[in-house]
Design an enzyme around this catalytic site. Structure first.
Site, mmCIF file in Angstrom:
data_model
loop_
_atom_site.group_PDB
_atom_site.id
_atom_site.type_symbol
_atom_site.label_atom_id
_atom_site.label_comp_id
_atom_site.label_asym_id
_atom_site.label_seq_id
_atom_site.Cartn_x
_atom_site.Cartn_y
_atom_site.Cartn_z
ATOM 1 N N ASP A 1 0.869 -1.175 0.000
ATOM 2 C CA ASP A 1 0.000 0.000 0.000
ATOM 3 C C ASP A 1 0.911 1.231 0.000
ATOM 4 O O ASP A 1 2.127 1.137 0.160
ATOM 5 C CB ASP A 1 -0.972 -0.022 1.182
ATOM 6 C CG ASP A 1 -2.211 0.834 0.881
ATOM 7 O OD1 ASP A 1 -2.110 1.752 0.034
ATOM 8 O OD2 ASP A 1 -3.271 0.601 1.480
HETATM 9 C C1 BGC Z 1 -5.125 3.063 -0.095
HETATM 10 C C2 BGC Z 1 -5.168 2.009 -1.175
HETATM 11 C C3 BGC Z 1 -4.977 2.652 -2.518
HETATM 12 C C4 BGC Z 1 -3.667 3.405 -2.535
HETATM 13 C C5 BGC Z 1 -3.347 4.021 -3.882
HETATM 14 C C6 BGC Z 1 -3.934 3.991 -0.225
HETATM 15 O O1 BGC Z 1 -4.065 5.080 0.604
HETATM 16 O O2 BGC Z 1 -5.107 2.430 1.174
HETATM 17 O O3 BGC Z 1 -6.377 1.316 -1.101
HETATM 18 O O4 BGC Z 1 -5.035 1.693 -3.530
HETATM 19 O O5 BGC Z 1 -3.733 4.422 -1.556
HETATM 20 O O6 BGC Z 1 -4.154 5.080 -4.182
#
Ligand code: BGC
Length: 740
Positions: free
Chosen positions: A266
């Site tokens: 993540d």
């Molecule tokens: C989120 C993810 C997301 C990623 C990219 C993060 O803050 O937890 O679910 O895919 O950002 O945008």
């Protein structure tokens, strides 16, 4: 495609990957493991320079077709090995045509809904130049306070697994070379939906039994459906960050499930391991990530900073690095990106204009809505009224209608509920008042990232009161009132947990005041999580849960309110009576005294934790009866299967949909099992008077569970209850026995 061809193709790809790996420098290999943040989000070295050096395998947070081609050109023509980039973005429930939020799609209890919706999302996103979405989100969540419940399929592993597989099929299709599909990403691996207290990003503690029986099944279903990528979760799972968690990433995902795609962290999560206290510094964080099988670092640049040195220092071998790079190159070859790296810049405008995309969105929204109450058959409403008042802060909000997790840079274009009603009834006077505004007590940092979503200055108490009175006046002057209440888009989603599940702001006060006028009132809810609408549930005769229904949401609401569609959705999650009752879910174990007995009362003395609406619940404009529950044999041996059949009859006057649901309870065994577990469902359409027999299989797959006592997957010889019906409190009952 035949298996022979498949394996022939796989071999060809593997030969190409190995040849490429041989000529890549160490720095280039590390580059493939790096996902560069585009646009305003790039905290690291400028994206273009990174790409030119061969220092990036993928780019995210960029949504600009022309720019994709520019960056791709740099990668192909200027980087040392000319390896194409993967462009990635969160396409969670639509690209331009927005579909109901995933929680809503799960409420359809119809896997065709997410499959067809995500296929459209993929087609549009791919036309924009994106290759890879960060979805589906597969986190089972039993705590309605957690904001990200909106992105998942709710509380149940069986329903969640069906929705997981459907979304993967929708995004990816069955051929990754298809230019109308995109790579899916099963996230967040694993346990994120169990953050303590429903507080986003907080640690998670889960027993192996909870993990394997509840949390992991949707991820396994995604692997079985062929998902190409995974994303690790942010938080600690049992004191080990998910991003450096070898149990999850190596043992479960690779060894047990045989997953051969790649995992992305993540955002910033590799570096976060320093903050979490799992790594002394960024170098150690990189080492932990790499060693545990975390292939791609999402924008923390920890790998680019440290991986080559780790190899030089002998703590990481180049073979270990190759193992992580290999699946990334494999996917790029498999997709045909080396042959066709660029996107046709004229395609998007043609694709997004397709009317069938909006039609799919409207169908999806209709099928996702759940009728919670309809006293005296108030709904559907007559189209022949003089004056309708539409009231509420989300009644004319495009943001609230399209909902949480918009594609980066997207400007909402939804048909709001107000517009949908006006379009449906061109000859009726439809008045509107928003009432007092609603807003978060603590603003969301996402607001600053969203184009066109700058919030107005906060209403003063006097302005709020004036809006309240004007809403009352508007209601007073109408023959029929439709209240549209709930949450704004940023009240659910990431960093959007709530301690209370009440309607925010003065909405309930307004609902009470309008209801006191004595007009017929219908309540439409737009929201991304269960709400404890206790007063409304007793006092407002008709309540429609419309969730955050997407671009065509307002039309779909109008279709249902005025009888052009008959609601058939069911809750994929329990609605608690209070936020403090969370986590609340149907599939629980019990110690003594089941719900309903006086001994249940000590659970709380100030309000029993019984659901306001149970899991699986939803009404229709017609009625159904369940009968004739039968098992093909009352005794089977461990490993054998039996067939369950029962009849569903439409006993009302309209055609409609019912979701036939099957629940089991293993009465005793090596471990105690939940009082009820969903093990089969089917959404069916029945004409008035029509009867259909539904059939479900119960066998090893359905009766096996992970046992704490046995520390293994087991199937017990035991007796079982069986219930069939229209929700998790179904009463039609039978029994069977499994013998050794
Ligand atoms: C989120 C993810 C997301 C990623 C990219 C993060 O803050 O937890 O679910 O895919 O950002 O945008």
């Amino acid at each position: 495609m035949s298996k022979v061809n498949d394996s022939g193709k796989e071999k060809q790809v593997s030969v190409k990957v190995e040849a490429l790996l041989k000529k890549m420098s160490l720095e280039e290999k590390v580059g493939q493991l790096n996902q560069v943040g585009g646009a305003a989000f790039s905290p690291g070295p400028a994206a273009e320079d990174q790409i030119r050096k061969g220092g990036a395998g993928s780019v995210l947070w960029l949504n600009d077709t022309q720019k994709f081609n520019e960056l791709q050109k740099i990668a192909i023509e200027e980087s040392p090995s000319g390896i194409p980039l993967l462009f990635a973005l969160d396409v969670i429930h639509g690209y331009r045509t927005i579909f109901p939020v995933p929680l809503a799609m799960a409420a359809s209890w119809d896997p065709d809904v997410p499959e067809k919706s995500q296929a459209v999302a993929a087609k549009e996103a791919r036309a924009a130049g994106l290759h890879w979405t960060f979805g589906p989100m597969l986190d089972i969540c039993r705590d309605a306070r957690w904001g990200r419940i909106v992105e998942g399929a709710g509380e149940d592993p069986y329903l969640g697994s069906a929705m997981a597989a459907a979304q993967v099929r929708g995004f990816q299709g069955d051929d990754v070379t298809d230019p109308e599909r995109m790579l899916a990403c099963a996230k967040h691996f694993a346990g994120y939906g169990y953050s303590e207290g429903g507080r986003d990003y907080d640690p998670v503690y889960l027993s192996e039994s909870q993990l394997r029986n509840i949390v992991l099944p949707p991820f396994k279903a995604a692997v079985d459906a062929g998902v190409e990528t995974f994303m690790s979760a942010y938080m600690d799972l049992n004191d080990v960050p998910a991003t450096g968690n070898r149990f999850l990433l190596r043992k479960v995902l690779r060894e047990e499930w045989g997953f051969d795609g790649f995992v992305v962290s993540d955002a910033f999560a590799v570096a976060n391991m320093v903050i979490q206290g799992h790594a002394k510094d960024r170098r150690e964080a990189a080492l932990r990530g790499l060693k545990s099988g975390m292939n791609m670092d999402m924008s923390s640049y920890t790998y680019t900073e440290n991986a080559a040195q780790l190899v030089a220092d002998g703590v990481l071998t180049e073979a270990e690095l190759d193992e992580l790079v290999r699946p990334i190159l494999t996917i790029k070859f498999k997709m045909g990106l080396f042959e066709k790296p660029y996107v046709d810049e004229t395609l998007l405008e043609k694709v997004i204009a397709l009317p069938e995309h909006r039609a799919t969105s409207r169908w999806s929204a209709q099928r996702s809505m759940v009728l919670l109450r309809n006293e005296g058959g108030l709904l559907p409403l007559s189209k022949h009224v003089k004056k309708i008042a539409v009231i509420g802060p989300v009644a004319d909000s495009m943001q609230a209608t399209e909902g949480s997790w918009m594609v980066f840079g997207h400007t909402p274009t939804a048909v709001t509920v107000l517009q949908g009603i006006r379009t449906k009834l061109p000859n009726v006077e439809v008045t509107y008042a928003s009432g007092p505004e609603i807003r978060r007590d603590i603003p969301s940092w996402f607001e600053s990232l969203m184009a066109g979503q700058e919030r107005k200055p906060e209403q003063t108490p006097a302005e709020s009161e004036a809006a309240f009175q004007s809403a009352l006046e508007t209601a007073k002057a109408a023959d029929q009132v439709i209240m549209v209440l709930g949450e704004t888009d940023i009240m659910a989603g990431e960093a959007a947990s709530r301690a209370s599940l009440d309607l925010p702001g003065r909405q309930e006060e307004l609902l009470k005041a309008v209801s006191a006028l004595g007009k017929p009132v219908v309540l439409v809810l737009l929201n991304g999580r269960p709400l404890s609408i206790n007063w409304a549930a007793e006092n407002i005769p008709a309540i429609l849960e419309a969730w955050e229904p997407g671009t065509e949401g307002g039309n779909a609401v109008a279709d249902i309110l005025f009888g052009d569609a008959n609601p058939g959705g069911k809750l994929p999650v329990t609605f608690p009576r209070r936020g403090s009752h969370a986590p609340l879910y149907y599939a629980r174990n019990t110690t003594h005294s089941p719900e309903g007995s006086p001994m249940y009362n000590p659970r709380y003395w100030d309000g029993l934790p019984v659901p306001l609406y149970p899991f699986g619940f939803g009404l229709s404009y017609t009625t159904f009866e369940f009968s004739n529950l039968k098992v093909s044999s009352e005794k089977i041996k461990v490993g054998e299967s039996l067939t369950v059949t029962f009849d569903v009859t439409n006993t009302g006057k309209l055609a409609g949909d019912e979701v036939a649901q099957l629940y089991i309870h293993q009465k005793y065994g090596t471990d105690t099992r939940p009082m009820r577990e969903l093990k089969g469902f089917e959404r069916i359409t029945l004409q008035p008077g029509e009867k259909k027999t539904v059939t479900f299989k119960l066998g090893k797959d359905e009766l096996t569970y992970w046992s704490t006592n046995a520390n293994a997957w087991i199937q017990d010889p035991a007796s079982f209850d069986l219930w069939a019906g229209s929700d998790s409190q179904a009463s039609l009952h039978a029994e069977f026995e499994v013998t050794a």
